[in-house]
Design an enzyme around this catalytic site. Structure first.
Site, PDB file in Angstrom:
ATOM      1  N   GLU A  90       0.887  -1.304   0.149  1.00  0.00           N
ATOM      2  CA  GLU A  90       0.126  -0.199   0.348  1.00  0.00           C
ATOM      3  C   GLU A  90       0.768   1.479  -0.345  1.00  0.00           C
ATOM      4  O   GLU A  90       2.235   0.807   0.774  1.00  0.00           O
ATOM      5  CB  GLU A  90      -0.931   0.088   1.239  1.00  0.00           C
ATOM      6  N   CYS A 104       2.642   9.115   1.179  1.00  0.00           N
ATOM      7  CA  CYS A 104       3.357   8.118   2.939  1.00  0.00           C
ATOM      8  C   CYS A 104       3.794   6.246   1.937  1.00  0.00           C
ATOM      9  O   CYS A 104       3.577   5.805   0.934  1.00  0.00           O
ATOM     10  CB  CYS A 104       2.217   7.647   3.303  1.00  0.00           C
ATOM     11  N   CYS A 111       6.130  -6.870   7.386  1.00  0.00           N
ATOM     12  CA  CYS A 111       7.182  -6.527   8.629  1.00  0.00           C
ATOM     13  C   CYS A 111       7.069  -7.043   9.337  1.00  0.00           C
ATOM     14  O   CYS A 111       6.497  -8.063  10.303  1.00  0.00           O
ATOM     15  CB  CYS A 111       6.323  -5.780   9.740  1.00  0.00           C
ATOM     16  N   CYS A 115       4.405  -5.103  15.951  1.00  0.00           N
ATOM     17  CA  CYS A 115       4.102  -4.508  17.159  1.00  0.00           C
ATOM     18  C   CYS A 115       2.619  -4.689  17.416  1.00  0.00           C
ATOM     19  O   CYS A 115       1.542  -5.387  16.582  1.00  0.00           O
ATOM     20  CB  CYS A 115       4.195  -3.085  17.059  1.00  0.00           C
ATOM     21  N   CYS A 118      -0.310  -2.992  15.361  1.00  0.00           N
ATOM     22  CA  CYS A 118      -0.654  -3.022  13.993  1.00  0.00           C
ATOM     23  C   CYS A 118      -0.413  -3.914  12.818  1.00  0.00           C
ATOM     24  O   CYS A 118      -0.534  -4.854  13.358  1.00  0.00           O
ATOM     25  CB  CYS A 118       1.362  -2.626  13.651  1.00  0.00           C
ATOM     26  N   GLY A 160       5.941  -1.616   7.001  1.00  0.00           N
ATOM     27  CA  GLY A 160       7.453  -2.864   7.413  1.00  0.00           C
ATOM     28  C   GLY A 160       8.539  -1.236   7.981  1.00  0.00           C
ATOM     29  O   GLY A 160       8.196  -0.870   8.439  1.00  0.00           O
ATOM     30  N   HIS A 217       5.602   5.056  21.389  1.00  0.00           N
ATOM     31  CA  HIS A 217       5.270   4.078  21.909  1.00  0.00           C
ATOM     32  C   HIS A 217       4.818   4.208  24.012  1.00  0.00           C
ATOM     33  O   HIS A 217       3.681   3.583  24.037  1.00  0.00           O
ATOM     34  CB  HIS A 217       4.379   3.420  21.170  1.00  0.00           C
ATOM     35  N   CYS A 334      -1.600   2.153   8.022  1.00  0.00           N
ATOM     36  CA  CYS A 334      -1.178   0.833   7.357  1.00  0.00           C
ATOM     37  C   CYS A 334      -0.873  -0.295   7.333  1.00  0.00           C
ATOM     38  O   CYS A 334      -1.463  -0.872   8.103  1.00  0.00           O
ATOM     39  CB  CYS A 334       0.911   1.620   7.512  1.00  0.00           C
TER      40      CYS A 334
END
Ligand code: SAH
Ligand code: SF4
Length: 343
Positions: A90, A104, A111, A115, A118, A160, A217, A334
């Site tokens: 994307e 973006c 990835c 996380c 995500c 990623g 975070h 994302c």
């Protein structure tokens, strides 16, 4: 067939001169692609017809195609691209009221960092993107612009972890910054990272003046290990040390991103821990209210809870922005569209 966008500027120049062709044609081709938004060699009308034919026979410009295009009411547009090996990624175009147009970009298919909150991390990493595939995202998105719009910013904040693929990310960004490329100043280019110290060191030493955003975070190892499992390998202190070095070598202030998760990292104590961690550092904090991912247990804090968290930070003297993610209705966060559109 050779892939045009995988060639370095020098490599393409050499290809031409090895055949007795003028080297300056390389810059002409780049200008057609990156500035005049051409999609094919036969649009490059100031190249001799014979050369256009020769280039079309030897080089492919596009190796990806648009599977789906979504546009939100706020001008955000998202593309789902299919790569030559049927993988999907994307990329997003963001417009704001200051006439800024930001692309973006993704740096990997999936990835590996995992996380907890995500969408991209849910299925692990499939592979790195090549520099040509990163450039193609820029070109596809640029072709969505109206004639009077120009790309002004690049952020590597899509799918990623860019610092695990610097060998492809750096040449692609160099072309974005190049005067014959997109001509976007390095200071308008942001790399967002989960915070891999070795990658930050390398970036600091390259001193390319890109803006660095570190996805923090959480201010303590206990909480960060839970939300960002990659943290277990190095710890918050090493991330901060690398960010300090980045500032020392580049004089570019680092941004710390903080995705706010209701009841998890949005309490007054968390704000105070963050203040203690960043005190004395020339930092900017980007607070990002969570964009919920179907199937994950995390929730967006209420506007009141968000405002309270931000106020504690601001009162301590920290520089804070709240970044509302755009294009929620088109699943612009994302990794979300890719999960929805699996084949
Ligand atoms: N891997 C890099 C860059 C891609 S993620 C990194 O982690 O920084 C870009 C940013 O989006 C990160 O700050 C990430 O934490 C954030 N993000 C990921 N999923 C999100 C979600 N569902 N809602 C809000 N922010 C999210
Ligand atoms: Fe990877 Fe960034 Fe998502 Fe973490 S937030 S899983 S590092 S893309």
């Amino acid at each position: 067939m050779l892939r045009l966008l995988e060639q370095s500027p020098e490599g393409f120049r050499d290809w031409l001169t090895d055949r007795g062709l003028p080297g300056y044609r390389a810059a002409q081709v780049r200008k057609w692609l990156f500035q005049k938004r051409a999609a094919a060699f036969d649009e490059m009308t100031d190249l001799p017809l014979e050369l256009r034919k020769q280039l079309a026979a030897e080089f492919a410009i596009w190796t990806t195609y648009i599977v789906e295009r979504r546009r939100a009411g706020d001008g955000t547009e998202k593309l789902l691209l299919e790569l030559h090996d049927a993988e999907r990624i994307e990329c997003v175009l963001l417009r704001d009221d200051k006439q800024h147009c930001t692309v973006c970009l993704s740096s990997q298919v999936g990835c590996a960092m995992g996380c907890a909150f995500c969408a991209t991390g849910l299925d692990g990493v499939r592979r790195n993107l090549s520099s040509g595939e990163i450039l193609e995202q820029m070109l596809h998105l640029q072709r969505l612009l109206a004639e009077d719009e120009r790309l002004s910013h690049v952020v590597v904040m899509g799918m990623g972890e860019p610092l695990l693929n610097l060998d492809a990310v750096l040449p692609a960004l160099a072309m974005a910054a190049d005067r014959d490329g997109l001509g976007i100043g390095a200071r308008r280019i942001t790399i967002s990272t989960v915070g891999i110290p070795a990658g930050i060191h390398r970036l600091a030493e390259e001193n390319c003046q890109y803006h660095l955003a570190v996805s923090l975070h959480a201010a303590t190892d206990a909480l960060r290990n839970e939300l960002v499992p990659a943290n277990r390998g190095f710890g918050v202190a090493a991330v901060l040390e690398a960010a300090d070095e980045y500032f020392a070598l580049t004089k570019r202030r680092v941004t710390f991103e903080y995705v706010l998760l209701a009841g998890v990292n949005d309490q007054a104590d968390h704000a105070r821990q963050l203040i203690a961690l960043l005190r004395g550092r020339p930092a900017l904090v980007n607070v990002i209210p969570y964009n919920p991912v179907p199937g994950l247990p995390y929730r967006t804090p209420t506007p009141t809870a968000t405002a309270k968290f931000v106020e504690i930070l601001t009162q301590s003297g920290l520089n804070v922005n709240i970044r509302f993610r755009k294009g929620d209705r088109i699943r612009a966060a994302c990794g979300q569209l890719r999960r929805l559109k699996r084949h």
